[in-house]
Scaffold this active site. Sequence first.
Site, PDB file in Angstrom:
ATOM      1  N   TYR A   1       0.829  -1.216   0.000  1.00 31.65           N
ATOM      2  CA  TYR A   1       0.000   0.000   0.000  1.00 31.65           C
ATOM      3  C   TYR A   1       0.859   1.261   0.000  1.00 31.65           C
ATOM      4  CZ  TYR A   1      -3.455   3.461   1.169  1.00 31.65           C
ATOM      5  OH  TYR A   1      -4.262   4.566   1.111  1.00 31.65           O
TER       6      TYR A   1
ATOM      7  N   TRP B   1       1.295   5.657  -1.730  1.00 31.13           N
ATOM      8  CA  TRP B   1       1.086   6.651  -2.782  1.00 31.13           C
ATOM      9  C   TRP B   1       2.241   6.750  -3.770  1.00 31.13           C
ATOM     10  CZ3 TRP B   1      -2.012  11.442  -3.410  1.00 31.13           C
ATOM     11  CH2 TRP B   1      -3.309  11.297  -2.905  1.00 31.13           C
TER      12      TRP B   1
END
Length: 783
Positions: A104, A106
């Site tokens: 996980y 960005w």
Amino acid sequence: MTRYTVSHWGIYEIEGQQLAPLTSDPDPSPIGLHQIDPALDRARIRRPAIRRSWLEHGPGACPELRGKEPFVEVSWAKAIELLSSELKRVRTSYGNEAIFGGSYGWASAGRFHHAQSQVHRFLNSIGGYVRHTGSYSLGAAHVILPHVICDVNTLHSIHTTWDVMAEHTELFVTFGGVPAKNAQSSPGGAGHHRVGPGLRAMAEAGVRFLNIGPCDDNIDPVCRAEWLRCRPNSDTALMLALAWQLVRDDAHDRDFLDRCTTGFERFLSYLTGTSDGIPKTPEWAERITGVPAERIVALCREMQTSRTMLNIAWSLQRAQYGEQPFWMLITLAAMLGQVGLPGGGFAMGYGPMNTNGSSHRKLPGPTLSQGRNPVEAYIPCARISDMLLNPGKTFIHDGMERRYPDIRLVYWAGGNPYHHHQDLNRLNEAWQKPETIVIQDPYWTASAKRADIALPVSVATEREDIGYSSQEGFVVAMRKMRAPLGEARSDYAIFSDLAYAMGTEDEFTEGRSEQEWLEHMYGEMRSQWLKQGVDVPEFSNFWRDGLIDLSATACSRIMLEKYRGDPTSHPLPTPSGLLEIFSETIAGFGLPDCPGHPVWLEPDECLGRASDKELHLLTDQPANKLHSQMDPGRFSSKAKSRGRVILAMSPEDARQHGLNDGEVVELWNERGRCLAVLSVTDHIMNGVVRMPTGAWYDPDESGRDRHGNPNILTRDVGTSGLSQGCTAQSCLVRVRRAEDDLIEPNPFDPPEFSDLSDDEPHYFGADDRHGNIPDSAAQTRDS
Ligand SMILES: Nc1nc2c(c(=O)[nH]1)N[C@H]1C(S)=C(S)[C@@H](COP(=O)(O)OP(=O)(O)OC[C@H]3O[C@@H](n4cnc5c(=O)[nH]c(N)nc54)[C@H](O)[C@@H]3O)O[C@H]1N2
Ligand SMILES: Nc1nc2c(c(=O)[nH]1)N[C@H]1C(S)=C(S)[C@@H](COP(=O)(O)OP(=O)(O)OC[C@H]3O[C@@H](n4cnc5c(=O)[nH]c(N)nc54)[C@H](O)[C@@H]3O)O[C@H]1N2
Ligand SMILES: [Mo]
């Protein structure tokens, strides 16, 4: 020709070795300008590095020393050889279900060098991996909204546009403000920043703003918003009381409820107390929320008589029972009956990111295919510690019973679990379970320092790529500004070598170089867009011109306008085709923590349950950076005081605690402790303290974080058995003066390095124990 680069914070023009904001951006974010801050370079990973015990004794050696012992720098050839043979060992001994590749995070903007796509594509090429679902951003919303209305992404893409609100909205009621600091970014790259100008236009048009929540500095002062102080995590109770009052005033829109929703009657019997003996009156809500009952009644009347837009911040669902505020907001909006009318209804939400309220069309961007994952096991992303600590244990998610897999190897590229996850001391325990942890990142983050194998990755300004974010209105040729630092390489180059060593190179690369991939992905996008009537230039022209502006295809929008007009011809993708105020599906799951209609459930940690001197800690997104990214830079340090994070507290609480503005304080609870510098401010209500996320975790010998990472304090439980999302915003702490041992934080120095001495045993990978490292093709395949 102007050359460009893209970051999540926006599009920037390259001027020599400097960056300038996109000329046409009305409200550019300063954050992206600092991507090239030389201060960041000190924290870069420069060469592949292996934790010493792992290198000496093999996988699983001394896991308690992760983060505490030196690394040994090795060549890329050796790193690829060790890692590929370790992947083979785990796969052969335990199967692909033992590899966690959820990864996980960005990462950075750019569609090809998208770290998640790269790592997932690679892991699929070698037989798959355990994945994650949902997000930290919207963990509860991802699961509840498809049952109630539609999936989150679709909902965001149909939000009413800013121009419509400026023209038609009279009253804008927001739970959790419209923080301009948050709207600087969009995943994949903001285009024109529209939230600041959007709010200003509404203010100029005379829209009245009401900001409900624990602080009031989360909306532009130009809005002159009235602040209604409301205890954190109690918003659902307030919305219920507004709904109760609507019924009492006989002002709920029966026609809209009949035509466009299902289940109102079942909900009504809860609202009035028929089903549970508790009418959800304004007086009832006052005791929970702290909002005076008379104000709730008055607000309800204002909402009835105005064209009202109800808005909500995403943080409200990053709390225990986080499904409820979102479901209840939709229910309240449905009862007001303005859904589908210009400037009325609800939003989820304006503020968290730049995109919502955009008038651009939703068009699929260029994507790197991730291939097929044959492994079925998954976790909701915030259940990482649970999974590592409890292999084989069952958990409930979206009505299904699942089992945590037994993970031996963790591969992370493009995320920082020591930033994003709650209860870092629990993560420390979980982190000792796997035999091998790989972190592939440009920086020596706290996660990289706790890896067995740390691999250096280039950053966006060191590569060429295509920038695109849905509904941001631009396609951008992202150009390289400088060579990768040290021996850093792109994720693609690293995975190409690994795939070669694993025998899946053809499948992973399909024979394309990086530039050939850009051309290929653009070509696929172009032909898809043509079918939808959007014609863009061919690749060579795009690459030469640098930018495609899609403004001509933009148009205003009113959310659910057609649905309101004729719900039968425009059904929602719910079981009934209608907006579900009562969901048979959710009720059928039989979950005590998420029943069949919106309810008030009191979180375990909130002011209603706080003992004397306990305060509710909110951990907002940081204003000067994105999560933990660029924390070593100068711009991030401007938002700190003497190198530590700032904790906001009300003057009354500071007085009661005997604390002064500017002094170093310690926050603590039964999970952990950290330091921060106190800022006394009128912008936060009594009983609540607030600090931003994103400070790199920097524990001292005793485990106390010196820098101010709030996740040492937050709790690691799921939102509910429905969604299992992150609950960072339900957290009680105590605060005291820090009197002892105020050693300066030191989060950004690389770890210690050591050489291996020749008489120590060396682990050379499962295939080649004690032999020489075969010469792989690794070193030469970069360009
Ligand atoms: N207490 C608390 N915790 C929270 C939240 C909260 O509100 N409160 N919010 C949560 C939310 S909403 C989110 S989204 C998460 C965010 O959590 P993350 O997304 O994990 O945080 P980032 O700091 O963005 O991590 C991205 C990492 O990718 C690296 N990176 C950048 N570019 C590249 C690349 O090209 N390749 C590779 N391999 N790596 C790259 C960066 O250096 C960085 O280490 O945090 C969550 N945590
Ligand atoms: N600058 C910057 N912008 C970002 C990010 C970043 O890291 N930096 N991260 C991006 C990401 S990944 C995401 S998911 C979004 C997140 O967007 P959000 O989740 O909306 O952002 P937050 O800053 O956590 O919270 C927004 C506001 O809600 C308030 N709030 C918290 N709890 C409550 C509550 O119980 N009730 C009420 N009424 N208010 C409450 C907070 O104090 C804050 O002012 O932001 C995005 N934008
Ligand atoms: Mo997020």
